[in-house]
Write an enzyme that holds these catalytic residues in place. Sequence first.
Site, short mmCIF file in Angstrom:
data_model
loop_
_atom_site.label_atom_id
_atom_site.label_comp_id
_atom_site.label_asym_id
_atom_site.label_seq_id
_atom_site.Cartn_x
_atom_site.Cartn_y
_atom_site.Cartn_z
N GLN A 131 16.89 -15.59 12.65
CA GLN A 131 17.15 -14.24 12.16
C GLN A 131 16.45 -13.23 13.06
O GLN A 131 15.30 -12.87 12.84
CB GLN A 131 16.68 -14.08 10.71
CG GLN A 131 17.15 -12.77 10.12
CD GLN A 131 16.89 -12.68 8.64
OE1 GLN A 131 16.45 -13.61 7.99
NE2 GLN A 131 17.17 -11.51 8.11
N PHE A 132 17.19 -12.76 14.08
CA PHE A 132 16.61 -11.82 15.03
C PHE A 132 16.24 -10.50 14.38
O PHE A 132 15.36 -9.78 14.87
CB PHE A 132 17.55 -11.60 16.23
CG PHE A 132 18.57 -10.52 16.02
CD1 PHE A 132 18.32 -9.23 16.48
CD2 PHE A 132 19.76 -10.76 15.37
CE1 PHE A 132 19.25 -8.22 16.30
CE2 PHE A 132 20.70 -9.77 15.18
CZ PHE A 132 20.44 -8.49 15.64
N THR A 133 16.83 -10.17 13.24
CA THR A 133 16.54 -8.89 12.60
C THR A 133 15.10 -8.78 12.11
O THR A 133 14.63 -7.69 11.81
CB THR A 133 17.51 -8.60 11.43
OG1 THR A 133 17.40 -9.65 10.47
CG2 THR A 133 18.95 -8.51 11.93
#
Length: 147
Positions: free
Chosen positions: A78-80
């Site tokens: 989850q790059f966010t």
Amino acid sequence: MIAVVQRVLQSSVVINGSLYSQIEKGVNILIGFEKGDTVENITRMAKKCSELRIFEDENGKMSNSIIDIDGEMLIVSQFTLAGDVSKGRRPDFTNAMHPDLAKEYYEKFICECKKIIGDDKVKSGIFAADMKVSILNDGPVTIIIKL
């Protein structure tokens, strides 16, 4: 490197309408990588997530790790998590690791967790896929780890 570790009764990943992976009692880990993260941190994070004492013992105290309860682990990239919202309302993702390197780190993190708790105990999503993640949080217990 940021991990959101949630104690779960069940968690699953659906990709393109099909069940991709699923676990029962254990932890769901949302993992994000940032510029400046190192390979050494991967091992440290895997150890920290695997040894985190967030499961209750026979006295109702959080004294057991996923290893102690023979639980499962579902790891989702989850790059966010690297999003910065300190200015304005739109997240700034400039601190997120480049996708090519982040994918490599994600795969290494999964391998390190498998070394600790066992190949059959670790499931994952697909890096950069559009995933629908279901999490039945137990407690709720959610821990954020930043290395």
